[in-house]
Design a protein around this motif. Structure first.
Motif, PDB file in Angstrom:
ATOM      1  N   VAL A   1       6.591 -51.206 -18.631  1.00  0.00           N
ATOM      2  CA  VAL A   1       7.719 -50.291 -19.598  1.00  0.00           C
ATOM      3  C   VAL A   1       7.382 -50.336 -21.110  1.00  0.00           C
ATOM      4  CG1 VAL A   1      10.237 -50.369 -20.059  1.00  0.00           C
ATOM      5  CG2 VAL A   1       9.507 -50.909 -17.887  1.00  0.00           C
ATOM      6  N   GLY A   2       7.361 -49.422 -21.715  1.00  0.00           N
ATOM      7  CA  GLY A   2       7.180 -49.371 -23.136  1.00  0.00           C
ATOM      8  C   GLY A   2       7.972 -48.241 -24.064  1.00  0.00           C
ATOM      9  N   THR A   3       8.009 -48.108 -25.118  1.00  0.00           N
ATOM     10  CA  THR A   3       8.717 -47.152 -26.096  1.00  0.00           C
ATOM     11  C   THR A   3       8.357 -45.825 -25.781  1.00  0.00           C
ATOM     12  OG1 THR A   3       8.940 -48.798 -27.834  1.00  0.00           O
ATOM     13  CG2 THR A   3       9.292 -46.588 -28.199  1.00  0.00           C
ATOM     14  N   ASP A   4       6.855 -45.498 -25.387  1.00  0.00           N
ATOM     15  CA  ASP A   4       6.600 -44.251 -25.097  1.00  0.00           C
ATOM     16  C   ASP A   4       7.282 -43.656 -24.018  1.00  0.00           C
ATOM     17  OD1 ASP A   4       4.949 -44.310 -27.068  1.00  0.00           O
ATOM     18  OD2 ASP A   4       2.996 -44.205 -26.020  1.00  0.00           O
ATOM     19  N   GLY A   5       7.289 -44.465 -22.892  1.00  0.00           N
ATOM     20  CA  GLY A   5       7.924 -43.990 -21.641  1.00  0.00           C
ATOM     21  C   GLY A   5       9.490 -43.657 -21.997  1.00  0.00           C
ATOM     22  N   VAL A   6      10.154 -44.503 -22.338  1.00  0.00           N
ATOM     23  CA  VAL A   6      11.544 -44.390 -22.695  1.00  0.00           C
ATOM     24  C   VAL A   6      12.127 -43.081 -23.760  1.00  0.00           C
ATOM     25  CG1 VAL A   6      13.438 -45.720 -23.829  1.00  0.00           C
ATOM     26  CG2 VAL A   6      12.079 -46.827 -22.382  1.00  0.00           C
ATOM     27  N   LEU A   7      11.001 -43.029 -24.518  1.00  0.00           N
ATOM     28  CA  LEU A   7      11.303 -41.822 -25.644  1.00  0.00           C
ATOM     29  C   LEU A   7      10.947 -40.394 -24.518  1.00  0.00           C
ATOM     30  CD1 LEU A   7       9.168 -42.762 -28.604  1.00  0.00           C
ATOM     31  CD2 LEU A   7      11.659 -42.102 -28.707  1.00  0.00           C
ATOM     32  N   LEU A   8      10.013 -40.533 -23.864  1.00  0.00           N
ATOM     33  CA  LEU A   8       9.842 -39.347 -22.935  1.00  0.00           C
ATOM     34  C   LEU A   8      11.009 -38.848 -21.911  1.00  0.00           C
ATOM     35  CD1 LEU A   8       8.055 -36.721 -22.547  1.00  0.00           C
ATOM     36  CD2 LEU A   8       6.768 -38.280 -21.042  1.00  0.00           C
ATOM     37  N   GLY A   9      11.293 -39.941 -21.442  1.00  0.00           N
ATOM     38  CA  GLY A   9      12.390 -39.858 -20.429  1.00  0.00           C
ATOM     39  C   GLY A   9      13.879 -39.444 -21.061  1.00  0.00           C
ATOM     40  N   ALA A  10      14.077 -39.947 -22.422  1.00  0.00           N
ATOM     41  CA  ALA A  10      15.291 -39.533 -22.799  1.00  0.00           C
ATOM     42  C   ALA A  10      15.200 -38.093 -23.402  1.00  0.00           C
ATOM     43  CB  ALA A  10      15.646 -40.406 -23.888  1.00  0.00           C
ATOM     44  N   TRP A  11      13.841 -37.836 -23.830  1.00  0.00           N
ATOM     45  CA  TRP A  11      13.760 -36.453 -24.750  1.00  0.00           C
ATOM     46  C   TRP A  11      13.603 -35.341 -24.054  1.00  0.00           C
ATOM     47  CZ3 TRP A  11       9.507 -33.221 -25.672  1.00  0.00           C
ATOM     48  CH2 TRP A  11       9.565 -32.417 -26.720  1.00  0.00           C
ATOM     49  N   ALA A  12      13.143 -35.490 -22.793  1.00  0.00           N
ATOM     50  CA  ALA A  12      12.666 -34.125 -22.079  1.00  0.00           C
ATOM     51  C   ALA A  12      14.011 -33.380 -21.670  1.00  0.00           C
ATOM     52  CB  ALA A  12      11.735 -34.582 -20.499  1.00  0.00           C
ATOM     53  N   ARG A  13      13.901 -32.148 -22.003  1.00  0.00           N
ATOM     54  CA  ARG A  13      15.000 -31.261 -21.858  1.00  0.00           C
ATOM     55  C   ARG A  13      15.278 -31.095 -20.250  1.00  0.00           C
ATOM     56  NH1 ARG A  13      15.387 -25.412 -22.330  1.00  0.00           N
ATOM     57  NH2 ARG A  13      13.029 -25.743 -23.026  1.00  0.00           N
ATOM     58  N   VAL A  14      16.497 -31.526 -19.966  1.00  0.00           N
ATOM     59  CA  VAL A  14      17.063 -31.114 -18.465  1.00  0.00           C
ATOM     60  C   VAL A  14      18.133 -30.082 -18.438  1.00  0.00           C
ATOM     61  CG1 VAL A  14      18.455 -32.225 -16.684  1.00  0.00           C
ATOM     62  CG2 VAL A  14      16.637 -33.313 -17.863  1.00  0.00           C
ATOM     63  N   GLU A  15      17.844 -29.079 -17.679  1.00  0.00           N
ATOM     64  CA  GLU A  15      18.630 -27.825 -17.510  1.00  0.00           C
ATOM     65  C   GLU A  15      19.326 -27.934 -16.062  1.00  0.00           C
ATOM     66  OE1 GLU A  15      19.021 -25.953 -19.945  1.00  0.00           O
ATOM     67  OE2 GLU A  15      17.144 -25.592 -20.885  1.00  0.00           O
ATOM     68  N   PRO A  16      20.786 -27.487 -16.344  1.00  0.00           N
ATOM     69  CA  PRO A  16      21.645 -27.746 -14.976  1.00  0.00           C
ATOM     70  C   PRO A  16      21.103 -26.978 -13.884  1.00  0.00           C
ATOM     71  CG  PRO A  16      22.677 -27.026 -17.194  1.00  0.00           C
ATOM     72  CD  PRO A  16      21.423 -26.978 -17.578  1.00  0.00           C
ATOM     73  N   GLN A  17      20.439 -25.888 -14.036  1.00  0.00           N
ATOM     74  CA  GLN A  17      19.747 -25.103 -12.839  1.00  0.00           C
ATOM     75  C   GLN A  17      18.454 -25.798 -12.284  1.00  0.00           C
ATOM     76  OE1 GLN A  17      19.876 -24.024 -15.983  1.00  0.00           O
ATOM     77  NE2 GLN A  17      17.817 -23.154 -16.708  1.00  0.00           N
ATOM     78  N   ASP A  18      17.956 -26.863 -12.925  1.00  0.00           N
ATOM     79  CA  ASP A  18      16.852 -27.273 -12.359  1.00  0.00           C
ATOM     80  C   ASP A  18      17.105 -28.103 -10.991  1.00  0.00           C
ATOM     81  OD1 ASP A  18      15.034 -26.863 -14.502  1.00  0.00           O
ATOM     82  OD2 ASP A  18      15.617 -28.708 -15.889  1.00  0.00           O
ATOM     83  N   GLU A  19      16.064 -27.852 -10.370  1.00  0.00           N
ATOM     84  CA  GLU A  19      16.390 -28.442  -8.813  1.00  0.00           C
ATOM     85  C   GLU A  19      15.400 -29.481  -8.486  1.00  0.00           C
ATOM     86  OE1 GLU A  19      16.362 -25.239  -6.082  1.00  0.00           O
ATOM     87  OE2 GLU A  19      18.145 -24.205  -6.613  1.00  0.00           O
ATOM     88  N   CYS A  20      14.267 -29.347  -9.236  1.00  0.00           N
ATOM     89  CA  CYS A  20      13.272 -30.306  -8.733  1.00  0.00           C
ATOM     90  C   CYS A  20      12.370 -30.642 -10.120  1.00  0.00           C
ATOM     91  CB  CYS A  20      12.237 -29.927  -7.750  1.00  0.00           C
ATOM     92  SG  CYS A  20      11.498 -28.216  -7.664  1.00  0.00           S
ATOM     93  N   PHE A  21      12.024 -31.939 -10.252  1.00  0.00           N
ATOM     94  CA  PHE A  21      11.138 -32.323 -11.154  1.00  0.00           C
ATOM     95  C   PHE A  21       9.854 -33.153 -10.940  1.00  0.00           C
ATOM     96  CE2 PHE A  21      15.168 -33.606 -13.694  1.00  0.00           C
ATOM     97  CZ  PHE A  21      15.498 -31.994 -13.927  1.00  0.00           C
ATOM     98  N   LEU A  22       8.669 -33.089 -11.746  1.00  0.00           N
ATOM     99  CA  LEU A  22       7.564 -33.986 -11.221  1.00  0.00           C
ATOM    100  C   LEU A  22       7.203 -34.732 -12.301  1.00  0.00           C
ATOM    101  CD1 LEU A  22       5.053 -34.390  -9.451  1.00  0.00           C
ATOM    102  CD2 LEU A  22       3.962 -32.638 -10.555  1.00  0.00           C
ATOM    103  N   ASP A  23       7.060 -35.925 -12.078  1.00  0.00           N
ATOM    104  CA  ASP A  23       6.452 -37.052 -12.918  1.00  0.00           C
ATOM    105  C   ASP A  23       5.098 -37.309 -12.450  1.00  0.00           C
ATOM    106  OD1 ASP A  23       6.058 -39.118 -14.615  1.00  0.00           O
ATOM    107  OD2 ASP A  23       7.523 -40.635 -13.557  1.00  0.00           O
ATOM    108  N   ILE A  24       4.011 -37.053 -13.390  1.00  0.00           N
ATOM    109  CA  ILE A  24       2.657 -37.171 -13.293  1.00  0.00           C
ATOM    110  C   ILE A  24       2.209 -38.655 -13.834  1.00  0.00           C
ATOM    111  CG2 ILE A  24       0.405 -36.295 -13.759  1.00  0.00           C
ATOM    112  CD1 ILE A  24       1.413 -33.578 -13.970  1.00  0.00           C
ATOM    113  N   GLY A  25       1.612 -39.490 -13.103  1.00  0.00           N
ATOM    114  CA  GLY A  25       1.401 -40.969 -13.399  1.00  0.00           C
ATOM    115  C   GLY A  25       2.559 -41.428 -13.638  1.00  0.00           C
ATOM    116  N   THR A  26       3.379 -41.828 -12.465  1.00  0.00           N
ATOM    117  CA  THR A  26       4.730 -42.646 -12.812  1.00  0.00           C
ATOM    118  C   THR A  26       4.502 -43.766 -13.318  1.00  0.00           C
ATOM    119  OG1 THR A  26       7.123 -42.594 -11.787  1.00  0.00           O
ATOM    120  CG2 THR A  26       5.072 -43.083 -10.479  1.00  0.00           C
ATOM    121  N   GLY A  27       3.411 -44.592 -12.750  1.00  0.00           N
ATOM    122  CA  GLY A  27       3.636 -46.052 -13.109  1.00  0.00           C
ATOM    123  C   GLY A  27       4.661 -46.981 -12.250  1.00  0.00           C
ATOM    124  N   THR A  28       5.473 -47.393 -13.238  1.00  0.00           N
ATOM    125  CA  THR A  28       6.614 -48.409 -12.804  1.00  0.00           C
ATOM    126  C   THR A  28       7.641 -47.319 -12.111  1.00  0.00           C
ATOM    127  OG1 THR A  28       7.765 -48.233 -14.859  1.00  0.00           O
ATOM    128  CG2 THR A  28       6.308 -49.964 -14.308  1.00  0.00           C
TER     129      THR A  28
END
Length: 233
Positions: A18-45
């Motif tokens: 776990v590192g700051t980069d992952g936390v930043l991206l997970g908090a910053w990525a824009r989530v829309e109400p209509q989104d039904e499915c997401f993909l995390d490439i290289g999920t690691g932990t």
């Protein structure tokens, strides 16, 4: 184990912790109400997948090439409140063929190209772009991203410019936030959002993590971005 407010991450079998980069991206990525499915490439932990699950009601697929990391990401998902919405797939993204497209794709990708590789094979694979060159990451995103979808990633400035160049004419920057550890240290990371359609005026911003050298001198904007996750906030 790394504990967040709503979940915990075990990482003893994962080359990249776990590192700051992952936390930043997970908090910053824009989530829309209509989104039904997401993909995390290289999920690691599984950190970013868990953060997106906390922020949405979408189904999340987390792809990870390293078997140890993939199994631990599955365990972390099962231990969370959202395990039924997270699928972990042990595969390279190049071989991943889900038969659908995703409204949001995120990646904290390996980016080292010319530096010496680490003797630890798993850590080297997680850090160096030998298994996921930028051109292959671009092609995977183009294959898997929905027509109106968004691709978000985090990279150092030089590598961010290189990825933008590799994606030129096919993926276009719609949002960019430059991240500085402190005011004196300059930009160390770029958070990027890219789409299939050109954007005449990409949204640009900046984020400073800490106001000084003190261990808890975090800026108000960094606290706001991550306060739903970090126990210390």
């Amino acid at each position: 184990m790394f504990r967040f407010k709503a979940f915990a991450v075990r990482q003893d079998r994962c080359p990249m912790k776990v590192g700051t980069d992952g936390v930043l991206l997970g908090a910053w990525a824009r989530v829309e109400p209509q989104d039904e499915c997401f993909l995390d490439i290289g999920t690691g932990t599984g950190l970013i997948a868990l953060m997106l699950a906390q922020r949405s009601v979408a189904r999340i697929t987390a792809v990870e090439i390293d078997p140890g990391s993939a199994s631990q990401a599955r365990e972390n998902a099962d231990a969370s409140p959202w395990g039924e919405r997270i699928e972990v797939v042990c595969s390279s993204v190049q071989a991943f063929d889900p038969g659908c497209r995703f409204g949001l794709i995120v990646s904290n990708p390996p980016f080292y190209v010319d530096s010496l590789t680490c003797p630890d094979r798993g850590r080297s694979r997680a850090r160096h772009a030998e298994t996921l060159p930028f051109a292959e990451l671009r092609d995977a995103v183009l294959r898997l991203l929905a027509p109106d979808g968004r691709f978000c990633l985090i990279l150092p400035p030089q590598e961010a410019a290189r990825f933008i160049g590799v994606a030129a004419g096919r993926l276009f920057v719609s949002r960019c936030t430059e991240v500085c550890p402190t005011p004196a240290r300059g930009v160390r990371r770029c958070l990027l959002e890219l789409t299939r359609r050109p954007c005449e005026a990409p949204e640009k911003g900046s984020l400073t993590i800490a106001s000084g050298d003190g261990a808890m001198d975090y800026t108000p904007e960094y606290r706001r971005l991550t306060r739903d996750f970090y126990l210390k906030f």
